[in-house]
Scaffold this motif. Structure first.
Motif, PDB file in Angstrom:
ATOM      1  N   GLU A 288       0.192  14.804   2.366  1.00 44.06           N
ATOM      2  CA  GLU A 288       1.357  14.601   3.253  1.00 44.06           C
ATOM      3  C   GLU A 288       0.991  14.800   4.724  1.00 44.06           C
ATOM      4  OE1 GLU A 288       4.546  13.368   3.006  1.00 44.06           O
ATOM      5  OE2 GLU A 288       3.829  12.771   1.003  1.00 44.06           O
ATOM      6  N   THR A 289       0.055  15.733   4.975  1.00 43.01           N
ATOM      7  CA  THR A 289      -0.338  16.016   6.358  1.00 43.01           C
ATOM      8  C   THR A 289      -1.079  14.837   6.994  1.00 43.01           C
ATOM      9  OG1 THR A 289      -2.227  17.156   5.377  1.00 43.01           O
ATOM     10  CG2 THR A 289      -0.478  18.546   6.257  1.00 43.01           C
ATOM     11  N   SER A 290      -1.691  13.971   6.155  1.00 40.24           N
ATOM     12  CA  SER A 290      -2.415  12.818   6.682  1.00 40.24           C
ATOM     13  C   SER A 290      -1.511  11.601   6.834  1.00 40.24           C
ATOM     14  CB  SER A 290      -3.579  12.442   5.743  1.00 40.24           C
ATOM     15  OG  SER A 290      -4.564  13.435   5.766  1.00 40.24           O
ATOM     16  N   PHE A 291      -0.346  11.666   6.196  1.00 43.33           N
ATOM     17  CA  PHE A 291       0.569  10.521   6.159  1.00 43.33           C
ATOM     18  C   PHE A 291       0.900   9.962   7.548  1.00 43.33           C
ATOM     19  CE2 PHE A 291       4.577   8.363   5.567  1.00 43.33           C
ATOM     20  CZ  PHE A 291       4.368   7.667   4.384  1.00 43.33           C
ATOM     21  N   PRO A 292       1.298  10.815   8.517  1.00 47.50           N
ATOM     22  CA  PRO A 292       1.667  10.282   9.843  1.00 47.50           C
ATOM     23  C   PRO A 292       0.523   9.553  10.549  1.00 47.50           C
ATOM     24  CG  PRO A 292       2.282  12.602   9.636  1.00 47.50           C
ATOM     25  CD  PRO A 292       1.437  12.273   8.451  1.00 47.50           C
ATOM     26  N   LEU A 293      -0.716   9.923  10.242  1.00 51.03           N
ATOM     27  CA  LEU A 293      -1.873   9.303  10.902  1.00 51.03           C
ATOM     28  C   LEU A 293      -2.022   7.829  10.531  1.00 51.03           C
ATOM     29  CD1 LEU A 293      -4.496  12.164  10.309  1.00 51.03           C
ATOM     30  CD2 LEU A 293      -3.260  11.681  12.430  1.00 51.03           C
ATOM     31  N   LEU A 294      -1.509   7.458   9.352  1.00 47.41           N
ATOM     32  CA  LEU A 294      -1.705   6.082   8.866  1.00 47.41           C
ATOM     33  C   LEU A 294      -0.437   5.232   8.952  1.00 47.41           C
ATOM     34  CD1 LEU A 294      -3.892   6.640   5.647  1.00 47.41           C
ATOM     35  CD2 LEU A 294      -4.650   5.815   7.877  1.00 47.41           C
ATOM     36  N   CYS A 295       0.626   5.824   9.535  1.00 45.25           N
ATOM     37  CA  CYS A 295       1.920   5.121   9.577  1.00 45.25           C
ATOM     38  C   CYS A 295       1.974   4.053  10.670  1.00 45.25           C
ATOM     39  CB  CYS A 295       3.029   6.130   9.852  1.00 45.25           C
ATOM     40  SG  CYS A 295       3.972   6.480   8.400  1.00 45.25           S
ATOM     41  N   GLY A 296       2.503   2.876  10.317  1.00 50.39           N
ATOM     42  CA  GLY A 296       2.833   1.843  11.308  1.00 50.39           C
ATOM     43  C   GLY A 296       1.656   1.259  12.063  1.00 50.39           C
ATOM     44  N   LEU A 297       0.505   1.095  11.419  1.00 48.19           N
ATOM     45  CA  LEU A 297      -0.679   0.527  12.090  1.00 48.19           C
ATOM     46  C   LEU A 297      -0.585  -1.006  12.119  1.00 48.19           C
ATOM     47  CD1 LEU A 297      -3.425   2.695  10.331  1.00 48.19           C
ATOM     48  CD2 LEU A 297      -2.347   3.117  12.559  1.00 48.19           C
ATOM     49  N   ASP A 298      -1.391  -1.632  12.985  1.00 43.57           N
ATOM     50  CA  ASP A 298      -1.450  -3.097  13.004  1.00 43.57           C
ATOM     51  C   ASP A 298      -2.034  -3.623  11.693  1.00 43.57           C
ATOM     52  OD1 ASP A 298      -0.370  -3.682  15.586  1.00 43.57           O
ATOM     53  OD2 ASP A 298      -2.168  -2.764  16.430  1.00 43.57           O
ATOM     54  N   ALA A 299      -3.116  -3.004  11.244  1.00 43.42           N
ATOM     55  CA  ALA A 299      -3.705  -3.386   9.958  1.00 43.42           C
ATOM     56  C   ALA A 299      -4.239  -2.136   9.271  1.00 43.42           C
ATOM     57  CB  ALA A 299      -4.823  -4.407  10.154  1.00 43.42           C
ATOM     58  N   LEU A 300      -4.154  -2.136   7.947  1.00 40.76           N
ATOM     59  CA  LEU A 300      -4.623  -0.986   7.168  1.00 40.76           C
ATOM     60  C   LEU A 300      -5.271  -1.500   5.885  1.00 40.76           C
ATOM     61  CD1 LEU A 300      -4.757   2.036   6.337  1.00 40.76           C
ATOM     62  CD2 LEU A 300      -2.377   1.853   5.563  1.00 40.76           C
ATOM     63  N   ALA A 301      -6.545  -1.152   5.678  1.00 40.52           N
ATOM     64  CA  ALA A 301      -7.246  -1.530   4.447  1.00 40.52           C
ATOM     65  C   ALA A 301      -7.447  -0.278   3.607  1.00 40.52           C
ATOM     66  CB  ALA A 301      -8.600  -2.155   4.781  1.00 40.52           C
ATOM     67  N   MET A 302      -7.062  -0.377   2.321  1.00 39.35           N
ATOM     68  CA  MET A 302      -7.098   0.816   1.485  1.00 39.35           C
ATOM     69  C   MET A 302      -7.601   0.471   0.070  1.00 39.35           C
ATOM     70  SD  MET A 302      -4.088   3.650   1.827  1.00 39.35           S
ATOM     71  CE  MET A 302      -2.846   2.684   1.001  1.00 39.35           C
ATOM     72  N   ASP A 303      -8.207   1.463  -0.542  1.00 38.83           N
ATOM     73  CA  ASP A 303      -8.732   1.446  -1.905  1.00 38.83           C
ATOM     74  C   ASP A 303      -7.725   0.889  -2.923  1.00 38.83           C
ATOM     75  OD1 ASP A 303      -9.937   2.209  -4.316  1.00 38.83           O
ATOM     76  OD2 ASP A 303     -10.195   4.309  -3.745  1.00 38.83           O
ATOM     77  N   GLY A 304      -8.162  -0.092  -3.727  1.00 40.19           N
ATOM     78  CA  GLY A 304      -7.384  -0.560  -4.884  1.00 40.19           C
ATOM     79  C   GLY A 304      -8.377  -0.967  -5.957  1.00 40.19           C
ATOM     80  N   LEU A 305      -8.849   0.014  -6.710  1.00 43.31           N
ATOM     81  CA  LEU A 305      -9.990  -0.203  -7.610  1.00 43.31           C
ATOM     82  C   LEU A 305      -9.671  -1.149  -8.761  1.00 43.31           C
ATOM     83  CD1 LEU A 305     -12.924   0.817  -8.353  1.00 43.31           C
ATOM     84  CD2 LEU A 305     -11.766   2.375  -9.916  1.00 43.31           C
ATOM     85  N   CYS A 306      -8.472  -0.936  -9.379  1.00 39.53           N
ATOM     86  CA  CYS A 306      -8.180  -1.640 -10.632  1.00 39.53           C
ATOM     87  C   CYS A 306      -6.695  -1.473 -10.941  1.00 39.53           C
ATOM     88  CB  CYS A 306      -9.023  -1.032 -11.756  1.00 39.53           C
ATOM     89  SG  CYS A 306      -8.860   0.769 -11.871  1.00 39.53           S
ATOM     90  N   PHE A 307      -6.238  -2.034 -12.055  1.00 42.90           N
ATOM     91  CA  PHE A 307      -4.837  -1.868 -12.447  1.00 42.90           C
ATOM     92  C   PHE A 307      -4.590  -0.612 -13.298  1.00 42.90           C
ATOM     93  CE2 PHE A 307      -4.740  -6.228 -10.967  1.00 42.90           C
ATOM     94  CZ  PHE A 307      -3.494  -6.296 -10.341  1.00 42.90           C
ATOM     95  N   PRO A 308      -5.460  -0.292 -14.283  1.00 38.42           N
ATOM     96  CA  PRO A 308      -5.210   0.920 -15.088  1.00 38.42           C
ATOM     97  C   PRO A 308      -5.399   2.195 -14.253  1.00 38.42           C
ATOM     98  CG  PRO A 308      -6.902  -0.492 -16.102  1.00 38.42           C
ATOM     99  CD  PRO A 308      -6.664  -1.013 -14.714  1.00 38.42           C
TER     100      PRO A 308
END
Ligand SMILES: [Zn+2]
Ligand SMILES: [Zn+2]
Ligand SMILES: [Zn+2]
Length: 268
Positions: free
Chosen positions: A181-201
């Motif tokens: 939760e403490t990191s949440f504000p750092l990533l809010c409302g950016l122009d672009a954000l790329a994040m981990d999405g390894l798989c569906f399961p």
């Protein structure tokens, strides 16, 4: 500020050695994923994030001959094993190559590549890093401001990063199971954000595609990207599956942070 995806795959890369699944045998080049890494650049500054085992191939593919600094997310081998390839970025410079990492990753790099950090390492043919422990605090390289974002991933200290230049912002979090939760504000409302999405399961150390999308909806970037994908994720299916503000990253994708929405228009 532009971002080039040098690699968008998980630790095995895709195709996986010996695998005959539909993604590993696909003809679509967007299903071929080198290990995850990005280049963040402005007119003045070029930053490499992670030195993956495919760095040599990535540098050749994109004619990458110089960087201003290397920044590490964490110590896992799919993000560090190409360390020695950075020799090529040191041949043409007199000074040492600035290297930024958290304490744990830096300690691991010093253990693995002790000779490089040794004060007696002055030979121009070796990589000669100038190590900075950022200790989770923001730092500046050239005209890019970099903010470390602590995340939970496996059992190792791991950071995502937010890059800011000329009023534009890009967040990069290739390996994450949970966002504190403490990191949440750092990533809010950016122009672009790329994040981990390894798989569906469900996975113990990475976000699933659905967890990525749910988190993206809360963080609300203008453009959301899924990266660090495994071989069970098919590019075209993922593209159709994602909400309108999101796209899959792929090797060679370059986004302009001043108009990230341009990438969304390339959807089928
Ligand atoms: Zn990884
Ligand atoms: Zn496969
Ligand atoms: Zn990892």
């Amino acid at each position: 500020m532009r971002v080039l995806f040098l690699g968008s795959g998980t630790s095995t890369g895709v195709p996986v050695i010996g695998c005959t699944c539909p993604v590993c045998t696909s003809d679509n080049p967007r299903n071929m994923r080198l290990r995850s890494s990005v280049l963040v650049r402005t007119e003045k500054t070029t930053l490499l994030v992670d030195s993956c085992p495919d760095l040599r191939m990535q540098a050749l593919r994109h004619n990458l001959t110089a960087i201003d600094a290397i920044i590490y997310t964490h110590e896992h081998l799919d993000h560090t094993a190409g360390f020695d390839e950075m020799r090529a970025f040191c041949w043409h410079r007199e000074d040492r190559l600035p290297l930024y990492a958290g304490s744990s990753c830096l300690a691991q790099l010093r253990r693995m590549f002790g000779w490089a950090f040794d004060e007696s390492n002055t030979y121009q043919g070796y990589i000669r890093p100038l190590a900075h422990d950022h200790a989770g605090k923001p730092f500046v390289v050239g005209d890019i401001e970099v903010t470390p974002v602590p995340v939970v991933h496996a059992t190792v200290e791991t950071f995502g990063y937010v890059f800011r230049a000329a009023g534009l912002s890009f967040g990069y979090v290739p390996d994450i199971a949970e966002l504190p939760e403490t990191s949440f504000p750092l990533l809010c409302g950016l122009d672009a954000l790329a994040m981990d999405g390894l798989c569906f399961p469900p996975h113990r150390t990475h976000l699933t595609i659905d967890q990525n999308v749910e988190l993206m909806r809360r963080l609300a970037p203008k453009l959301g990207l899924v990266t660090h994908c495994g071989h069970r994720v098919e590019y075209t299916q993922l593209q159709k599956y994602l909400p309108d503000f999101m796209i899959p990253a792929y090797d060679g994708l370059e986004i302009d942070c001043s108009m990230p929405e341009a990438e969304r228009e390339t959807r089928p």
